[in-house]
Design an enzyme around this catalytic site. Structure first.
Site, PDB file in Angstrom:
ATOM      1  N   LYS A  73      -5.212  -8.294  12.458  1.00 48.89           N
ATOM      2  CA  LYS A  73      -5.155  -8.497  11.056  1.00 48.89           C
ATOM      3  C   LYS A  73      -3.531  -8.443  10.362  1.00 48.89           C
ATOM      4  O   LYS A  73      -3.305  -9.527   9.499  1.00 48.89           O
ATOM      5  CB  LYS A  73      -5.823  -7.415  10.200  1.00 48.89           C
ATOM      6  CG  LYS A  73      -7.359  -7.287  10.564  1.00 48.89           C
ATOM      7  CD  LYS A  73      -8.074  -6.301   9.757  1.00 48.89           C
ATOM      8  CE  LYS A  73      -7.598  -4.757   9.896  1.00 48.89           C
ATOM      9  NZ  LYS A  73      -7.760  -4.262  11.446  1.00 48.89           N
ATOM     10  N   ARG A 151     -12.407  -0.289   3.465  1.00 50.12           N
ATOM     11  CA  ARG A 151     -12.469   0.086   4.647  1.00 50.12           C
ATOM     12  C   ARG A 151     -13.928   0.644   4.764  1.00 50.12           C
ATOM     13  O   ARG A 151     -14.422   1.091   5.809  1.00 50.12           O
ATOM     14  CB  ARG A 151     -11.550   0.941   5.405  1.00 50.12           C
ATOM     15  CG  ARG A 151     -11.034   0.535   6.614  1.00 50.12           C
ATOM     16  CD  ARG A 151     -10.177   1.340   7.081  1.00 50.12           C
ATOM     17  NE  ARG A 151      -9.546   1.479   8.372  1.00 50.12           N
ATOM     18  CZ  ARG A 151      -8.338   0.693   8.556  1.00 50.12           C
ATOM     19  NH1 ARG A 151      -7.572   0.241   7.651  1.00 50.12           N
ATOM     20  NH2 ARG A 151      -7.949   0.575   9.924  1.00 50.12           N
ATOM     21  N   ARG A 190      -0.058  -2.803  22.379  1.00 60.12           N
ATOM     22  CA  ARG A 190       0.965  -3.088  21.140  1.00 60.12           C
ATOM     23  C   ARG A 190       2.187  -2.046  21.260  1.00 60.12           C
ATOM     24  O   ARG A 190       1.946  -0.939  21.418  1.00 60.12           O
ATOM     25  CB  ARG A 190       0.172  -2.842  19.936  1.00 60.12           C
ATOM     26  CG  ARG A 190       0.988  -2.855  18.720  1.00 60.12           C
ATOM     27  CD  ARG A 190       0.489  -2.759  17.488  1.00 60.12           C
ATOM     28  NE  ARG A 190      -0.564  -1.694  17.197  1.00 60.12           N
ATOM     29  CZ  ARG A 190      -1.453  -1.660  16.280  1.00 60.12           C
ATOM     30  NH1 ARG A 190      -1.624  -2.551  15.456  1.00 60.12           N
ATOM     31  NH2 ARG A 190      -2.168  -0.715  16.154  1.00 60.12           N
ATOM     32  N   ARG A 223       2.547   3.150  18.894  1.00 65.58           N
ATOM     33  CA  ARG A 223       1.979   3.951  17.640  1.00 65.58           C
ATOM     34  C   ARG A 223       1.181   5.191  18.139  1.00 65.58           C
ATOM     35  O   ARG A 223       0.319   5.151  18.917  1.00 65.58           O
ATOM     36  CB  ARG A 223       1.320   3.008  16.906  1.00 65.58           C
ATOM     37  CG  ARG A 223       1.579   2.822  15.513  1.00 65.58           C
ATOM     38  CD  ARG A 223       1.077   1.555  14.991  1.00 65.58           C
ATOM     39  NE  ARG A 223      -0.434   1.768  14.390  1.00 65.58           N
ATOM     40  CZ  ARG A 223      -1.232   0.759  13.705  1.00 65.58           C
ATOM     41  NH1 ARG A 223      -0.362  -0.151  13.137  1.00 65.58           N
ATOM     42  NH2 ARG A 223      -2.282   1.294  13.286  1.00 65.58           N
ATOM     43  N   ARG A 234     -10.907   5.515  16.091  1.00 67.67           N
ATOM     44  CA  ARG A 234     -10.799   4.125  15.350  1.00 67.67           C
ATOM     45  C   ARG A 234     -12.039   3.413  15.305  1.00 67.67           C
ATOM     46  O   ARG A 234     -12.362   2.881  14.547  1.00 67.67           O
ATOM     47  CB  ARG A 234      -9.337   3.599  15.519  1.00 67.67           C
ATOM     48  CG  ARG A 234      -8.206   4.518  14.925  1.00 67.67           C
ATOM     49  CD  ARG A 234      -6.947   3.925  15.500  1.00 67.67           C
ATOM     50  NE  ARG A 234      -6.458   2.855  14.912  1.00 67.67           N
ATOM     51  CZ  ARG A 234      -5.779   2.016  15.615  1.00 67.67           C
ATOM     52  NH1 ARG A 234      -5.011   2.350  16.535  1.00 67.67           N
ATOM     53  NH2 ARG A 234      -5.266   0.989  14.921  1.00 67.67           N
TER      54      ARG A 234
HETATM   55  P1  AP5 Z   1      -2.157  -6.189  15.036  1.00 67.41           P
HETATM   56  O1  AP5 Z   1      -1.922  -7.470  14.240  1.00 67.41           O
HETATM   57  O2  AP5 Z   1      -1.128  -5.200  14.628  1.00 67.41           O
HETATM   58  O3  AP5 Z   1      -3.709  -5.838  14.750  1.00 67.41           O
HETATM   59  P2  AP5 Z   1      -4.351  -5.041  13.414  1.00 67.41           P
HETATM   60  O4  AP5 Z   1      -5.470  -5.549  13.251  1.00 67.41           O
HETATM   61  O5  AP5 Z   1      -3.457  -5.265  12.285  1.00 67.41           O
HETATM   62  O6  AP5 Z   1      -4.470  -3.610  13.820  1.00 67.41           O
HETATM   63  P3  AP5 Z   1      -4.159  -2.160  13.270  1.00 67.41           P
HETATM   64  O7  AP5 Z   1      -4.317  -1.275  14.092  1.00 67.41           O
HETATM   65  O8  AP5 Z   1      -2.794  -2.135  12.621  1.00 67.41           O
HETATM   66  O9  AP5 Z   1      -5.311  -1.997  12.264  1.00 67.41           O
HETATM   67  P4  AP5 Z   1      -5.797  -0.827  11.517  1.00 67.41           P
HETATM   68  O10 AP5 Z   1      -6.920  -1.388  10.783  1.00 67.41           O
HETATM   69  O11 AP5 Z   1      -6.284   0.079  12.693  1.00 67.41           O
HETATM   70  O12 AP5 Z   1      -4.656  -0.131  11.224  1.00 67.41           O
HETATM   71  P5  AP5 Z   1      -4.103   0.318   9.730  1.00 67.41           P
HETATM   72  O13 AP5 Z   1      -2.642   0.033   9.679  1.00 67.41           O
HETATM   73  O14 AP5 Z   1      -4.797  -0.488   8.727  1.00 67.41           O
HETATM   74  O15 AP5 Z   1      -2.164  -6.589  16.505  1.00 67.41           O
HETATM   75  C1  AP5 Z   1      -2.723  -5.702  17.417  1.00 67.41           C
HETATM   76  C2  AP5 Z   1      -1.870  -6.065  18.625  1.00 67.41           C
HETATM   77  O16 AP5 Z   1      -2.424  -7.313  19.106  1.00 67.41           O
HETATM   78  C3  AP5 Z   1      -0.486  -6.266  18.586  1.00 67.41           C
HETATM   79  O17 AP5 Z   1       0.350  -5.831  19.671  1.00 67.41           O
HETATM   80  C4  AP5 Z   1      -0.423  -7.820  18.418  1.00 67.41           C
HETATM   81  O18 AP5 Z   1       0.920  -8.507  18.863  1.00 67.41           O
HETATM   82  C5  AP5 Z   1      -1.331  -8.300  19.388  1.00 67.41           C
HETATM   83  N1  AP5 Z   1      -2.249  -9.460  19.105  1.00 67.41           N
HETATM   84  C6  AP5 Z   1      -2.224  -9.959  17.745  1.00 67.41           C
HETATM   85  N2  AP5 Z   1      -2.708 -11.165  17.684  1.00 67.41           N
HETATM   86  C7  AP5 Z   1      -3.177 -11.558  18.977  1.00 67.41           C
HETATM   87  C8  AP5 Z   1      -3.673 -12.761  19.777  1.00 67.41           C
HETATM   88  N3  AP5 Z   1      -3.932 -13.731  19.068  1.00 67.41           N
HETATM   89  N4  AP5 Z   1      -3.582 -12.698  21.193  1.00 67.41           N
HETATM   90  C9  AP5 Z   1      -3.073 -11.689  21.733  1.00 67.41           C
HETATM   91  N5  AP5 Z   1      -2.549 -10.675  21.277  1.00 67.41           N
HETATM   92  C10 AP5 Z   1      -2.398 -10.563  19.767  1.00 67.41           C
HETATM   93  O19 AP5 Z   1      -4.652   1.696   9.595  1.00 67.41           O
HETATM   94  C11 AP5 Z   1      -4.161   2.731  10.246  1.00 67.41           C
HETATM   95  C12 AP5 Z   1      -4.848   3.964   9.621  1.00 67.41           C
HETATM   96  O20 AP5 Z   1      -4.547   4.109   8.338  1.00 67.41           O
HETATM   97  C13 AP5 Z   1      -6.491   4.132   9.991  1.00 67.41           C
HETATM   98  O21 AP5 Z   1      -6.985   4.451  11.147  1.00 67.41           O
HETATM   99  C14 AP5 Z   1      -6.659   5.103   8.739  1.00 67.41           C
HETATM  100  O22 AP5 Z   1      -6.393   6.341   9.458  1.00 67.41           O
HETATM  101  C15 AP5 Z   1      -5.685   4.847   7.744  1.00 67.41           C
HETATM  102  N6  AP5 Z   1      -6.250   3.848   6.777  1.00 67.41           N
HETATM  103  C16 AP5 Z   1      -5.452   2.579   6.589  1.00 67.41           C
HETATM  104  N7  AP5 Z   1      -6.173   2.106   5.565  1.00 67.41           N
HETATM  105  C17 AP5 Z   1      -7.245   2.918   5.089  1.00 67.41           C
HETATM  106  C18 AP5 Z   1      -8.373   2.703   4.201  1.00 67.41           C
HETATM  107  N8  AP5 Z   1      -8.671   1.739   3.393  1.00 67.41           N
HETATM  108  N9  AP5 Z   1      -9.356   3.894   4.230  1.00 67.41           N
HETATM  109  C19 AP5 Z   1      -9.326   4.878   5.129  1.00 67.41           C
HETATM  110  N10 AP5 Z   1      -8.065   4.947   6.156  1.00 67.41           N
HETATM  111  C20 AP5 Z   1      -7.347   4.048   6.029  1.00 67.41           C
END
Ligand code: AP5
Length: 284
Positions: A73, A151, A190, A223, A234
């Site tokens: 995402k 979420r 990652r 991370r 997660r």
């Molecule tokens: P990446 O683009 O980083 O993936 P992502 O979907 O953004 O993954 P995140 O881990 O950042 O999402 P998340 O939802 O767990 O974390 P968030 O920061 O929101 O890509 C991942 C990897 O794949 C990278 O290495 C990239 O290079 C690679 N890649 C990408 N596209 C590719 C492709 N096409 N082919 C091959 N490789 C590829 O949340 C973190 C934490 O914050 C949560 O766990 C929770 O504790 C808290 N939090 C945040 N928001 C909330 C909420 N609304 N409610 C409750 N808790 C929350």
């Protein structure tokens, strides 16, 4: 409960590209390099102002990016920002910015970071408080790409009500789909720069020099919530709390499912085509 953050280092270096074209009356025009948005109002909270406020444009997109942790995402939000110019608003980025802000985080933020480290969802009340404090970003004429929010059903309902109150509406909810095995491979490979937060992947997007950021020379790290035990938590939280949003947004007629296979650029192109088709259908 105050979740404002001081975070001068939070400037995103990812908002730099020029993109071209016009689609269905939506903005896809070239973006001058000087028009970078540092997302200060989002990352630091309301006392901060973006150094370059986005242009007010009624045709800017208001999108939610949905999908499991690690599906890509954030990667897509960066690419879509280049194409659509809407601002990338990630709740995870706000929490992470708090860890490097240099100021004392509030008790609510300290507790939120503990949930995050474990891979658990931060409680709805804390998340909603944080988003509500930044409601100006939802009203912003530059549009938005919400990444990682909502979420849970509670968060989705809060957002829906808040937007109705403001006479605003989402244009679409893009749901990125990928088999779990591939998602876990993306997460465990990652690496992020500890200085500028640029994102790499050991196999799919490696840096030129192992362990060193191409952009700023910073050290690449795993991370904390990409450790195997946190990934398992997660994924479970996603299945339990976030996957039900697919039906919620489908019922509202907003869901745009997109296979997240292929290169990031292919997925982005697929997304833009699907959004254009949706707009064209809406216009009859
Ligand atoms: P990446 O683009 O980083 O993936 P992502 O979907 O953004 O993954 P995140 O881990 O950042 O999402 P998340 O939802 O767990 O974390 P968030 O920061 O929101 O890509 C991942 C990897 O794949 C990278 O290495 C990239 O290079 C690679 N890649 C990408 N596209 C590719 C492709 N096409 N082919 C091959 N490789 C590829 O949340 C973190 C934490 O914050 C949560 O766990 C929770 O504790 C808290 N939090 C945040 N928001 C909330 C909420 N609304 N409610 C409750 N808790 C929350």
């Amino acid at each position: 409960m105050i979740l404002y953050l001081g975070c001068n280092q939070a400037r995103s270096a990812r908002h730099h590209a020029r993109i071209y074209g016009v689609a269905q009356g939506r903005t896809l025009s070239p973006m001058a390099d000087e028009k970078k948005n540092d997302r200060a109002a989002w990352l630091q909270g309301p006392p901060a102002e973006c150094s370059v406020p986005p242009e007010n444009d009624a045709t800017r997109w208001r999108l939610v990016l949905l999908g499991a942790p690690g599906v890509g995402k954030g990667t897509q939000a960066d690419l879509l920002h280049e194409r659509l110019h809407a601002c990338h608003l990630s709740t995870g980025d706000v929490f992470r910015a708090a860890t490097r802000s240099g100021c004392d985080p509030s008790p609510a933020m300290i507790s939120a970071l503990e949930y995050m480290r474990r891979g658990d969802l931060v409680p709805d009340e804390t998340v909603w408080q944080m988003v509500r404090e930044r409601a100006g970003c939802l009203r912003c004429g530059g549009g938005f790409l919400l990444d990682g929010f909502p979420r849970t059903l509670t968060q989705a309902e809060e957002l829906h009500r808040a937007m109705l109150r403001e006479n605003l509406a989402l244009d679409a909810v893009v749901n990125y789909e990928l088999p779990r095995q591939e998602i876990v491979a993306r997460l465990s490979g990652r690496r992020v720069c500890e200085k500028c937060k640029a994102v790499y992947h050991v196999a799919h997007h490696p840096p030129k020099t192992k362990g060193v950021c191409d952009r700023c020379g910073g050290k690449l790290i795993l991370r904390e919530d990409d450790r195997p035990e946190a990934i398992a938590v997660r994924m479970e939280a996603y299945e339990r709390s976030t996957a039900p949003l697919i039906k919620f947004y489908e019922a509202l007629g907003l869901l745009v499912p997109i296979p997240a296979t292929g290169t990031p650029e292919e997925i982005c192109a697929r997304t833009v085509i699907a959004l254009q088709a949706r707009t064209a259908r809406a216009r009859g």
